[in-house]
Scaffold this active site. Structure first.
Site, PDB file in Angstrom:
ATOM      1  N   ASN A   1      -7.686  -3.139  13.908  1.00 17.67           N
ATOM      2  CA  ASN A   1      -9.080  -3.452  13.578  1.00 17.67           C
ATOM      3  C   ASN A   1      -9.177  -4.655  12.633  1.00 17.67           C
ATOM      4  OD1 ASN A   1      -8.102  -2.387  11.230  1.00 17.67           O
ATOM      5  ND2 ASN A   1      -9.521  -0.653  11.122  1.00 17.67           N
TER       6      ASN A   1
ATOM      7  N   ASP B   1       0.811  -1.215   0.000  1.00 17.01           N
ATOM      8  CA  ASP B   1       0.000   0.000   0.000  1.00 17.01           C
ATOM      9  C   ASP B   1       0.844   1.265   0.000  1.00 17.01           C
ATOM     10  OD1 ASP B   1       0.919  -0.573   2.565  1.00 17.01           O
ATOM     11  OD2 ASP B   1      -1.057  -0.901   3.418  1.00 17.01           O
TER      12      ASP B   1
HETATM   13  C1  F6R Z   1       1.268  -1.450   6.072  1.00 22.23           C
HETATM   14  C2  F6R Z   1       0.174  -2.358   6.265  1.00 22.23           C
HETATM   15  C3  F6R Z   1      -0.677  -2.332   7.488  1.00 22.23           C
HETATM   16  C4  F6R Z   1       0.102  -2.678   8.738  1.00 22.23           C
HETATM   17  C5  F6R Z   1      -0.810  -2.672   9.959  1.00 22.23           C
HETATM   18  C6  F6R Z   1      -0.060  -2.959  11.235  1.00 22.23           C
HETATM   19  O1  F6R Z   1       1.890  -1.683   4.822  1.00 22.23           O
HETATM   20  O2  F6R Z   1      -0.037  -3.128   5.401  1.00 22.23           O
HETATM   21  O3  F6R Z   1      -1.722  -3.262   7.305  1.00 22.23           O
HETATM   22  O4  F6R Z   1       0.685  -3.937   8.600  1.00 22.23           O
HETATM   23  O5  F6R Z   1      -1.428  -1.420  10.082  1.00 22.23           O
HETATM   24  O6  F6R Z   1       0.825  -1.900  11.491  1.00 22.23           O
HETATM   25  P1  F6R Z   1       1.890  -1.959  12.653  1.00 22.23           P
HETATM   26  O7  F6R Z   1       2.882  -2.993  12.267  1.00 22.23           O
HETATM   27  O8  F6R Z   1       2.493  -0.586  12.695  1.00 22.23           O
HETATM   28  O9  F6R Z   1       1.145  -2.311  13.910  1.00 22.23           O
END
Ligand code: F6R
Length: 241
Positions: A136, A67
């Site tokens: 979430n 993303d």
């Molecule tokens: C980012 C992504 C998001 C993160 C998710 C968890 O490329 O794909 O889905 O993996 O928001 O983020 P963290 O690791 O910061 O808790």
């Protein structure tokens, strides 16, 4: 689904890096799907360390990221392109022209998304997709919704995701409200999926996502239907199982 329990973040990162490095060693021209966020940083650090020791060669691989924020340039230090350069690509012998992230500067969402789907198709699909897990239940930026999205699409981020990401920006107002994300359909077509998750804050969502009902309201729950998913979590994140 395999669940691997690590004692802490460092061990989780080493275990996930081991799986990625095995993939690169077994198929030096593989396509890796990569994630940003705080969870995989330790995994990338470990891969860099092994690269510096001469144990991994990234010269033949292609990467596609999940993303990118809409509206952020690659030079913006909060863009996911910038994240990938600073946390991995700048430190290993990867061919940067074979690293792909959705084009955050493309204002035409339909074009940005169809271009990215074409890039993934031209790569021949994803051999191994690394995922983090949102509070979430989102994966990539596939937020809770009424249906699972197939291909790359533009999403309006939910307030909980905006709040969670605000820690990386100077103020809440600076957090972009929209992002381009690979779809659930594309993620599910990856041959192998590795989810990294750490911290007690993720314990409830880990239980819901991997042991609860499969529903687009918890996007990661669809992973229960994939035939090759490995969840690597630290003891805290797996504590509710
Ligand atoms: C980012 C992504 C998001 C993160 C998710 C968890 O490329 O794909 O889905 O993996 O928001 O983020 P963290 O690791 O910061 O808790």
């Amino acid at each position: 689904m395999k669940i691997i329990k690590a004692k802490d973040y460092e061990q989780m990162s080493r275990m996930a890096a081991n799986i990625l490095s095995a993939q690169v060693i077994m198929k030096p021209d593989c396509v890796l799907g990569l994630a940003t966020g705080s969870t995989p940083i330790g995994t990338y650090n470990q891969l860099i360390e092994w690269y510096k020791k001469g144990d991994i060669d990234f010269s033949g691989i292609t990467t596609v990221n999940l993303d990118e924020y809409k509206g952020l340039s690659p030079e913006n230090d909060q863009s996911y392109r910038y994240f990938m350069n600073t946390h991995l690509f700048d430190h290993v012998n990867i061919d940067k022209s074979r690293t792909f992230v959705p084009d955050g500067l493309e204002a035409d969402s339909a074009k940005a998304c169809s271009d990215y789907d074409q890039i993934i198709a031209d790569c021949g699909g994803i051999d191994l997709q690394l995922l983090g897990l949102g509070n979430n239940g989102h994966i990539g930026f596939n937020e809770p919704a009424d249906a699972f999205a197939k291909g790359t699409h533009c999403v309006r981020l939910t307030q909980s995701t905006i709040d969670a990401n605000a820690r990386f920006f100077a103020s809440l107002d600076e957090v972009p409200r929209e992002a381009y994300t690979m779809g659930i359909g594309t993620i599910m077509l990856a041959k192998k999926i590795v989810v990294v998750v750490n911290g007690s804050g993720k314990a409830d969502i880990v239980k819901k996502a991997f042991f609860g009902p499969i529903t687009p309201q918890v996007p990661a729950s669809i992973l229960q239907l994939h035939s090759d998913v490995t969840v690597v979590g630290d003891a805290e994140a797996l504590s509710a199982l």
